[in-house]
Scaffold this motif. Structure first.
Motif, PDB file in Angstrom:
ATOM      1  N   VAL A 146       0.820  -1.202   0.000  1.00 57.85           N
ATOM      2  CA  VAL A 146       0.000   0.000   0.000  1.00 57.85           C
ATOM      3  C   VAL A 146       0.858   1.258   0.000  1.00 57.85           C
ATOM      4  O   VAL A 146       0.573   2.210  -0.736  1.00 57.85           O
ATOM      5  N   ILE A 160       2.201   1.737  -3.711  1.00 59.47           N
ATOM      6  CA  ILE A 160       1.268   2.226  -4.724  1.00 59.47           C
ATOM      7  C   ILE A 160       0.625   3.537  -4.316  1.00 59.47           C
ATOM      8  O   ILE A 160       0.034   4.219  -5.138  1.00 59.47           O
ATOM      9  N   GLY A 161       0.756   3.889  -3.045  1.00 51.29           N
ATOM     10  CA  GLY A 161       0.194   5.146  -2.564  1.00 51.29           C
ATOM     11  C   GLY A 161       1.163   6.306  -2.659  1.00 51.29           C
ATOM     12  O   GLY A 161       0.897   7.373  -2.116  1.00 51.29           O
ATOM     13  N   LEU A 180      -0.215   5.616  -8.580  1.00 49.98           N
ATOM     14  CA  LEU A 180      -1.628   5.501  -8.949  1.00 49.98           C
ATOM     15  C   LEU A 180      -1.949   6.298 -10.207  1.00 49.98           C
ATOM     16  O   LEU A 180      -2.768   5.870 -11.019  1.00 49.98           O
ATOM     17  N   ILE A 198      -5.627  -3.914  -8.896  1.00 53.80           N
ATOM     18  CA  ILE A 198      -5.468  -2.848  -7.902  1.00 53.80           C
ATOM     19  C   ILE A 198      -6.165  -1.569  -8.352  1.00 53.80           C
ATOM     20  O   ILE A 198      -6.549  -0.748  -7.526  1.00 53.80           O
ATOM     21  N   ALA A 210      -8.483   0.993  -5.887  1.00 57.90           N
ATOM     22  CA  ALA A 210      -7.827   2.296  -5.777  1.00 57.90           C
ATOM     23  C   ALA A 210      -8.749   3.387  -6.311  1.00 57.90           C
ATOM     24  O   ALA A 210      -8.812   4.485  -5.753  1.00 57.90           O
ATOM     25  N   TRP A 211      -9.479   3.087  -7.383  1.00 56.79           N
ATOM     26  CA  TRP A 211     -10.410   4.066  -7.932  1.00 56.79           C
ATOM     27  C   TRP A 211     -11.521   4.355  -6.927  1.00 56.79           C
ATOM     28  O   TRP A 211     -12.006   5.478  -6.829  1.00 56.79           O
TER      29      TRP A 211
END
Length: 127
Positions: free
Chosen positions: A25, A28-29, A34, A98, A102-103
């Motif tokens: 997390v 990708i954060g 993203l 993912i 995430a969206w």
């Protein structure tokens, strides 16, 4: 449930490779991952096209983030032996997987942005 039991039941986020928040997390954060994933949702794309669509990202940062996403299995890089060489990036199944949750987070953030701004203003205005 007493206070001691509540304290014992609280989540502990250990600093090791098996902690999903620290391992996946957080990666990708980051600031760019993203945005790159969302840029590839509609299909494969080339480096310069990605760079032009992600405002503010440097060539160096796009290169590094694409490499990190490729290493983690979210993005696949395909090199076509043409002259000049053609390189295309696309989401893998893992990357498409993912993108949907995430969206959901991005949609929530969009729906609640004014609430966050109001909370910040209230906080900043406190004596």
């Amino acid at each position: 449930m007493n206070a001691k039991t509540k304290q014992q039941d609280r989540r502990v986020f250990v600093q090791d490779e098996h902690c999903p928040i620290r391992n996946v997390v957080a990666h990708i954060g980051d600031k760019w991952s993203l945005l790159i994933i969302f840029s590839l949702v509609d299909g494969p794309d080339r480096f310069n096209s990605l760079k032009s669509r992600i405002e503010g990202i440097s060539q160096r940062m796009l290169t590094q983030t694409l490499r990190d996403l490729e290493r983690d299995g979210f993005v696949e890089r395909t090199v076509y032996p043409e002259v000049p060489v053609k390189v295309v990036y696309e989401l893998t199944d893992l990357g498409r997987g993912i993108a949907k949750p995430a969206w959901g987070l991005v949609s929530w953030a969009n729906d609640h942005l004014q609430d966050v701004y109001s909370a910040r203003k209230s906080y900043d205005d406190r004596p």
